[in-house]
Enzyme design. Sequence first.
Site, PDB file in Angstrom:
ATOM      1  N   LYS A 183     -16.850  -2.174   4.438  1.00  0.00           N
ATOM      2  CA  LYS A 183     -15.519  -2.773   4.220  1.00  0.00           C
ATOM      3  C   LYS A 183     -15.277  -2.932   2.710  1.00  0.00           C
ATOM      4  CE  LYS A 183     -12.088  -5.643   5.603  1.00  0.00           C
ATOM      5  NZ  LYS A 183     -11.135  -5.723   6.613  1.00  0.00           N
TER       6      LYS A 183
ATOM      7  N   LYS B 239       9.127  -8.051  -4.788  1.00  0.00           N
ATOM      8  CA  LYS B 239       9.277  -9.501  -4.922  1.00  0.00           C
ATOM      9  C   LYS B 239       8.532 -10.054  -6.136  1.00  0.00           C
ATOM     10  CE  LYS B 239       9.307 -11.314  -0.394  1.00  0.00           C
ATOM     11  NZ  LYS B 239       8.558 -11.950   0.666  1.00  0.00           N
TER      12      LYS B 239
ATOM     13  N   TYR C 268       0.834  -1.212   0.000  1.00  0.00           N
ATOM     14  CA  TYR C 268       0.000   0.000   0.000  1.00  0.00           C
ATOM     15  C   TYR C 268       0.866   1.259   0.000  1.00  0.00           C
ATOM     16  CZ  TYR C 268      -3.851  -3.085   1.006  1.00  0.00           C
ATOM     17  OH  TYR C 268      -4.786  -4.074   0.913  1.00  0.00           O
ATOM     18  N   ALA C 269       1.870   1.307   0.887  1.00  0.00           N
ATOM     19  CA  ALA C 269       2.689   2.517   0.989  1.00  0.00           C
ATOM     20  C   ALA C 269       3.550   2.694  -0.260  1.00  0.00           C
ATOM     21  CB  ALA C 269       3.563   2.440   2.242  1.00  0.00           C
TER      22      ALA C 269
ATOM     23  N   ALA D  34      -3.199  -0.733   6.925  1.00  0.00           N
ATOM     24  CA  ALA D  34      -3.183  -0.322   5.520  1.00  0.00           C
ATOM     25  C   ALA D  34      -3.623   1.128   5.386  1.00  0.00           C
ATOM     26  CB  ALA D  34      -4.102  -1.239   4.714  1.00  0.00           C
TER      27      ALA D  34
ATOM     28  N   GLU E 219     -11.038 -12.177  11.492  1.00  0.00           N
ATOM     29  CA  GLU E 219     -11.502 -12.132  10.093  1.00  0.00           C
ATOM     30  C   GLU E 219     -11.309 -13.498   9.425  1.00  0.00           C
ATOM     31  OE1 GLU E 219      -9.716  -8.483   8.318  1.00  0.00           O
ATOM     32  OE2 GLU E 219     -11.784  -7.768   8.378  1.00  0.00           O
TER      33      GLU E 219
HETATM   34  P1  FAD Z   1       2.578  -4.447   2.546  1.00  0.00           P
HETATM   35  O1  FAD Z   1       1.209  -4.194   2.102  1.00  0.00           O
HETATM   36  O2  FAD Z   1       2.879  -5.663   3.358  1.00  0.00           O
HETATM   37  O3  FAD Z   1       3.545  -4.455   1.287  1.00  0.00           O
HETATM   38  C1  FAD Z   1       4.884  -4.816   1.368  1.00  0.00           C
HETATM   39  C2  FAD Z   1       5.346  -5.155  -0.030  1.00  0.00           C
HETATM   40  O4  FAD Z   1       6.740  -5.425   0.016  1.00  0.00           O
HETATM   41  C3  FAD Z   1       4.678  -6.397  -0.609  1.00  0.00           C
HETATM   42  O5  FAD Z   1       4.331  -6.160  -1.940  1.00  0.00           O
HETATM   43  C4  FAD Z   1       5.765  -7.469  -0.517  1.00  0.00           C
HETATM   44  O6  FAD Z   1       5.678  -8.439  -1.546  1.00  0.00           O
HETATM   45  C5  FAD Z   1       7.017  -6.630  -0.687  1.00  0.00           C
HETATM   46  N1  FAD Z   1       8.176  -7.236  -0.077  1.00  0.00           N
HETATM   47  C6  FAD Z   1       8.300  -7.726   1.184  1.00  0.00           C
HETATM   48  N2  FAD Z   1       9.552  -8.179   1.396  1.00  0.00           N
HETATM   49  C7  FAD Z   1      10.232  -7.963   0.253  1.00  0.00           C
HETATM   50  C8  FAD Z   1      11.577  -8.190  -0.138  1.00  0.00           C
HETATM   51  N3  FAD Z   1      12.462  -8.748   0.691  1.00  0.00           N
HETATM   52  N4  FAD Z   1      11.944  -7.842  -1.385  1.00  0.00           N
HETATM   53  C9  FAD Z   1      11.059  -7.283  -2.250  1.00  0.00           C
HETATM   54  N5  FAD Z   1       9.779  -7.037  -1.934  1.00  0.00           N
HETATM   55  C10 FAD Z   1       9.365  -7.369  -0.695  1.00  0.00           C
HETATM   56  N6  FAD Z   1      -5.220  -2.844   7.665  1.00  0.00           N
HETATM   57  C11 FAD Z   1      -6.233  -1.973   7.551  1.00  0.00           C
HETATM   58  O7  FAD Z   1      -6.015  -0.751   7.684  1.00  0.00           O
HETATM   59  N7  FAD Z   1      -7.505  -2.368   7.261  1.00  0.00           N
HETATM   60  C12 FAD Z   1      -7.832  -3.661   7.078  1.00  0.00           C
HETATM   61  O8  FAD Z   1      -8.981  -4.002   6.820  1.00  0.00           O
HETATM   62  C13 FAD Z   1      -6.778  -4.629   7.203  1.00  0.00           C
HETATM   63  N8  FAD Z   1      -7.044  -5.933   6.995  1.00  0.00           N
HETATM   64  C14 FAD Z   1      -6.010  -6.841   7.091  1.00  0.00           C
HETATM   65  C15 FAD Z   1      -6.320  -8.181   6.881  1.00  0.00           C
HETATM   66  C16 FAD Z   1      -5.316  -9.127   6.981  1.00  0.00           C
HETATM   67  C17 FAD Z   1      -5.648 -10.580   6.750  1.00  0.00           C
HETATM   68  C18 FAD Z   1      -3.979  -8.736   7.272  1.00  0.00           C
HETATM   69  C19 FAD Z   1      -2.894  -9.772   7.358  1.00  0.00           C
HETATM   70  C20 FAD Z   1      -3.677  -7.409   7.475  1.00  0.00           C
HETATM   71  C21 FAD Z   1      -4.690  -6.447   7.393  1.00  0.00           C
HETATM   72  N9  FAD Z   1      -4.435  -5.084   7.603  1.00  0.00           N
HETATM   73  C22 FAD Z   1      -5.455  -4.173   7.497  1.00  0.00           C
HETATM   74  C23 FAD Z   1      -3.048  -4.622   7.845  1.00  0.00           C
HETATM   75  C24 FAD Z   1      -2.443  -4.189   6.492  1.00  0.00           C
HETATM   76  O9  FAD Z   1      -2.552  -5.225   5.550  1.00  0.00           O
HETATM   77  C25 FAD Z   1      -0.981  -3.769   6.611  1.00  0.00           C
HETATM   78  O10 FAD Z   1      -0.876  -2.804   7.634  1.00  0.00           O
HETATM   79  C26 FAD Z   1      -0.523  -3.181   5.272  1.00  0.00           C
HETATM   80  O11 FAD Z   1      -0.480  -4.191   4.295  1.00  0.00           O
HETATM   81  C27 FAD Z   1       0.838  -2.511   5.388  1.00  0.00           C
HETATM   82  O12 FAD Z   1       1.139  -1.943   4.157  1.00  0.00           O
HETATM   83  P2  FAD Z   1       2.658  -1.782   3.684  1.00  0.00           P
HETATM   84  O13 FAD Z   1       2.631  -1.001   2.426  1.00  0.00           O
HETATM   85  O14 FAD Z   1       3.486  -1.300   4.804  1.00  0.00           O
HETATM   86  O15 FAD Z   1       3.151  -3.257   3.425  1.00  0.00           O
HETATM   87  P1  NAD Z   2      -2.675  -8.208  16.685  1.00  0.00           P
HETATM   88  O1  NAD Z   2      -1.393  -7.990  17.377  1.00  0.00           O
HETATM   89  O2  NAD Z   2      -3.581  -7.077  16.560  1.00  0.00           O
HETATM   90  O3  NAD Z   2      -3.480  -9.403  17.388  1.00  0.00           O
HETATM   91  C1  NAD Z   2      -2.830 -10.583  17.776  1.00  0.00           C
HETATM   92  C2  NAD Z   2      -3.623 -11.281  18.861  1.00  0.00           C
HETATM   93  O4  NAD Z   2      -2.938 -12.485  19.207  1.00  0.00           O
HETATM   94  C3  NAD Z   2      -3.728 -10.452  20.135  1.00  0.00           C
HETATM   95  O5  NAD Z   2      -5.073 -10.377  20.539  1.00  0.00           O
HETATM   96  C4  NAD Z   2      -2.844 -11.194  21.122  1.00  0.00           C
HETATM   97  O6  NAD Z   2      -3.304 -11.097  22.461  1.00  0.00           O
HETATM   98  C5  NAD Z   2      -2.936 -12.627  20.608  1.00  0.00           C
HETATM   99  N1  NAD Z   2      -1.796 -13.429  21.038  1.00  0.00           N
HETATM  100  C6  NAD Z   2      -0.485 -13.081  21.027  1.00  0.00           C
HETATM  101  N2  NAD Z   2       0.266 -14.065  21.551  1.00  0.00           N
HETATM  102  C7  NAD Z   2      -0.582 -15.073  21.875  1.00  0.00           C
HETATM  103  C8  NAD Z   2      -0.397 -16.362  22.435  1.00  0.00           C
HETATM  104  N3  NAD Z   2       0.810 -16.814  22.784  1.00  0.00           N
HETATM  105  N4  NAD Z   2      -1.486 -17.148  22.612  1.00  0.00           N
HETATM  106  C9  NAD Z   2      -2.725 -16.720  22.252  1.00  0.00           C
HETATM  107  N5  NAD Z   2      -2.952 -15.498  21.751  1.00  0.00           N
HETATM  108  C10 NAD Z   2      -1.893 -14.680  21.549  1.00  0.00           C
HETATM  109  O7  NAD Z   2      -2.276  -8.824  15.244  1.00  0.00           O
HETATM  110  P2  NAD Z   2      -3.132  -8.920  13.901  1.00  0.00           P
HETATM  111  O8  NAD Z   2      -4.532  -9.289  14.187  1.00  0.00           O
HETATM  112  O9  NAD Z   2      -2.337  -9.783  12.997  1.00  0.00           O
HETATM  113  O10 NAD Z   2      -3.108  -7.433  13.343  1.00  0.00           O
HETATM  114  C11 NAD Z   2      -1.862  -6.837  12.940  1.00  0.00           C
HETATM  115  C12 NAD Z   2      -2.097  -5.418  12.478  1.00  0.00           C
HETATM  116  O11 NAD Z   2      -2.884  -5.423  11.280  1.00  0.00           O
HETATM  117  C13 NAD Z   2      -2.868  -4.573  13.491  1.00  0.00           C
HETATM  118  O12 NAD Z   2      -2.373  -3.277  13.494  1.00  0.00           O
HETATM  119  C14 NAD Z   2      -4.281  -4.589  12.965  1.00  0.00           C
HETATM  120  O13 NAD Z   2      -4.983  -3.419  13.300  1.00  0.00           O
HETATM  121  C15 NAD Z   2      -4.065  -4.692  11.465  1.00  0.00           C
HETATM  122  N6  NAD Z   2      -5.212  -5.417  10.874  1.00  0.00           N
HETATM  123  C16 NAD Z   2      -6.330  -4.686  10.628  1.00  0.00           C
HETATM  124  C17 NAD Z   2      -7.444  -5.335  10.129  1.00  0.00           C
HETATM  125  C18 NAD Z   2      -8.710  -4.546   9.893  1.00  0.00           C
HETATM  126  O14 NAD Z   2      -8.681  -3.330  10.062  1.00  0.00           O
HETATM  127  N7  NAD Z   2      -9.794  -5.181   9.519  1.00  0.00           N
HETATM  128  C19 NAD Z   2      -7.411  -6.713   9.864  1.00  0.00           C
HETATM  129  C20 NAD Z   2      -6.236  -7.414  10.141  1.00  0.00           C
HETATM  130  C21 NAD Z   2      -5.134  -6.746  10.647  1.00  0.00           C
END
Ligand code: FAD
Ligand code: NAD
Length: 392
Positions: A365, A32, A11-12, A305, A162
Amino acid sequence: MSKILILGAGYAGMMTAAGLEKNSEPFTLVNKNSYHYMATLLHEAAGGRGNAMNYTVPIRQVLTKPTSTIVEDEITSIDREKKQVHGRNGTYDYDWLVVTLGWVSEYFGIPGMAENSLSIMDVDSAVNIRNHIEQEFQKYKEDGDKRHLTIVIGGAGLTGIELVGELVDWLPELCLKYGIDRKDVDLQNIEAMPTILPMVSETLREVAARTLTERGARLRTNTKLVKVEPGVVHLEGGEAVEAGTIVWTGGVRANPILQQAGFTVDRRGRAKVNEYLQSVDDPHIFIGGDCAWFEENGRPIPPTAQAAMQMGPVLAENVTAAIYGRPLKPFRFHNLGTLASLGREVGVGQVGNLPVKGVIAAMMKEASKVKYLWQLGGMRLTADKTTDVVHI
Ligand code: FAD
Ligand code: NAD
């Protein structure tokens, strides 16, 4: 001419690159893959929803200028002294560097967790979870061993919840496909803290818990995972859960490349930046998204994100300003709220101070995805990525 190098097309990184194209600044972006993926939707891919390609966008579909160089390579290290970045396929020089390499799973040193669990880190790892669960169902049909039907999701933050939401939607379909009684499938979400989703209000947590438990998930709070062996999760207190599928959603840390490069990092490996998103260690390096340790009111903003997307345009503006000796712009994070999907049709969340739930939350969403696609690639990209969703 100054060489701008961007690492990572998340995203960034994508928003930075799009901003630089607008400013007519040439740059090199190393990623990557040849595609950008929407990490916020990866729980859908892991939970059996849709075709994984729906969550990806070819980078060249967005960054179209001939002055924009896109390189597919995996970065392995940053040499700040020599102003060089090393990848598996080459070395890249820079005058100005933007590091947006995202996150990796945080295992907190839990013995066996990294080796014996699956986690959502990119498209491939998400699809791997989906395939693994289905293979376990196939194995159960072959040997009747019920352990294949136990799925443990460790951590009930937004990612864990989720993912559970996707699974409660998908499991009935999978059971139908393999002729398995849904009651024989044990889907457990295990959380160390007293509640799931600590970031939303108690009322919304209750809605989420009710929605998921009514659909067959077991939410076990106050239960800590302490060790993992192949096919076995050990809990504090001595209980051992045998499970065919173990997924870790217990937290994230910044890409370890930053710590290895000697940046000043916090306990989650994020590199400290000033109010302009400029590394405190090197004014020629800007850092964004989950890699940045950016503080507001004395506290780091969480890795999301929405923060990464907001940082992109500021990164683009500030790199350009730095090149031409203009004043830099401070970054301000505007928290738009939190939305968690609980499967395809419902969700919970807070938008501003307003709680939202049910279909409305799920629609909001979906709308945030459309808004992002629009910002990134306008009408064509939005239409491309919102009209071909395939449910399998
Ligand atoms: P990323 O989106 O992780 O991008 C990093 C990029 O770098 C990727 O393209 C990757 O391929 C590349 N990269 C990594 N390592 C290397 C390398 N060594 N060499 C070359 N390229 C590389 N946040 C929200 O705000 N709202 C949400 O609803 C939300 N839902 C989420 C749901 C899930 C399942 C997960 C896992 C996360 C969610 N998040 C959400 C968190 C959000 O996805 C991250 O905060 C966000 O992706 C961070 O953006 P970024 O640009 O820093 O990195
Ligand atoms: P998180 O750190 O928010 O949650 C991890 C959870 O795992 C915590 O509740 C923690 O208490 C639990 N945990 C940690 N160690 C444990 C253990 N040993 N045993 C059992 N439980 C344990 O991590 P995340 O959910 O991956 O989110 C990461 C980031 O991505 C956050 O900033 C979150 O806001 C963001 N994110 C946002 C969305 C969204 O906005 N819909 C969705 C996914 C992720």
